[in-house]
Design an enzyme around this catalytic site. Structure first.
Site, PDB file in Angstrom:
ATOM      1  CG  HIS A 154      -2.097  -0.858   1.134  1.00 25.85           C
ATOM      2  ND1 HIS A 154      -2.045  -2.198   1.442  1.00 25.85           N
ATOM      3  CD2 HIS A 154      -3.379  -0.608   0.739  1.00 25.85           C
ATOM      4  CE1 HIS A 154      -3.233  -2.736   1.258  1.00 25.85           C
ATOM      5  NE2 HIS A 154      -4.071  -1.802   0.816  1.00 25.85           N
ATOM      6  CE  LYS A 158      -3.618  -0.586   4.961  1.00 21.57           C
ATOM      7  NZ  LYS A 158      -4.890  -0.003   5.397  1.00 21.57           N
TER       8      LYS A 158
END
Ligand code: NAD
Length: 266
Positions: A154, A158
């Protein structure tokens, strides 16, 4: 349907505003951000590059819950739990995309399903939910002879790891094998770890750049490897699923629901 968005200035919040504004069956009735956020007072439509809505972004979640049929929340666990209480108090449907709940927080969120409609998905994409079903099926066929490893990547912002989706994939593999993920999960490896324990479900987390969300479930054996992969390239896959869940709440009673119920598979 009257829909409100909390966390409206976030990466997902902005996508959700756009989705609600263009959906013929939805009316945006309010957008809320955290106290002190610079977007307070702005028009949510203008914020996302659409026509003005005559609404202003506020930090008053309780008024939003009073006005909306459904509120969509992609924020942070402690914030979502406060909103779940407000949803229960006002009997408003709550659609939750937030990830990173600990076991206690998750249990509290589910318990609000006894008071109102709560829908939670670690991932609102149809493709990822297909991946969940396939992972369970493949794990049940292959058993422990194939080592299961779950990789995810990600964007650099995040805050939780492994991703909620990676953990959901781990639960799917565990379910396919008939075991409990908490007993089988190997979430971190560092240093002299010793050889892999048969039956472990391993996780590897990558973070960097602007990656929206990549997940691979790998089954590795001597001589071959099976990889099931999903790559998200547009956040609209999540926002359209969340709006669909909000619309779906219309014909449901109180309860705790997820993608399997909405998409009609178990
Ligand atoms: P983000 O940080 O860009 O957005 C979160 C927003 O919530 C921020 O704008 C923040 O100011 C706001 N917020 C914080 N406290 C608040 C409060 N008290 N009231 C109102 N708003 C508040 O994060 P993001 O990338 O949009 O992700 C948000 C969450 O959604 C994360 O948990 C992420 O893992 C999850 N997510 C889930 C899916 C899914 O399909 N389920 C998809 C993408 C992201």
């Amino acid at each position: 349907m009257k829909i409100g968005i909390v966390g409206c200035a976030g990466r997902m919040g902005q996508m959700l505003i756009k989705e609600v504004l263009i959906h013929p069956d939805c009316t945006l009735v309010g957008a809320v951000e955290a106290p002190g956020n610079p977007v307070l007072g702005q028009d949510p439509g203008v914020l996302v590059g659409h026509d003005p809505t005559r609404l202003a972004i506020t930090d008053d979640a309780s008024s939003l819950f009073a006005a909306a049929d459904a509120v969509i929340d992609f924020t942070a666990p402690q914030v979502t739990l406060r909103h779940a209480q407000q949803a229960a108090d006002s009997n408003t449907a709550l659609v939750v995309g937030t990830t990173g709940f600990d076991d206690e927080g998750q249990a509290r969120l589910q318990a609000f399903g006894e008071k109102t409609f709560i829908f939670q998905a670690a991932n609102f994409s149809v493709g990822v939910n297909l991946l969940l079903g396939l992972s369970q099926q493949v794990a049940s066929i292959l058993g422990n002879d194939y080592d299961a490893e779950i990789l995810e990547m990600h964007h650099k912002h995040k805050v939780d790891a492994p991703s909620g989706t990676a953990l959901a994939l781990g639960r799917a593999v565990a379910k396919g094998r008939g075991v409990d993920l908490n007993q089988a999960a190997q979430r971190v490896r560092d240093g002299i770890t010793g050889a892999r324990t048969p039956g472990d479900i391993g996780f590897a987390t990558l973070r960097g750049g602007a990656v929206i969300g990549d997940h691979t479930v790998m089954f590795a054996a001597d001589g071959e490897r099976i990889e099931l992969t999903h790559k998200a390239s547009d956040r609209s896959i999540y926002s359209s699923g969340a709006v669909r869940a909000a619309l779906w709440s219309k014909n449901q009673g109180k309860g705790f629901y997820g993608m399997a119920e909405m998409l009609g598979f178990k």
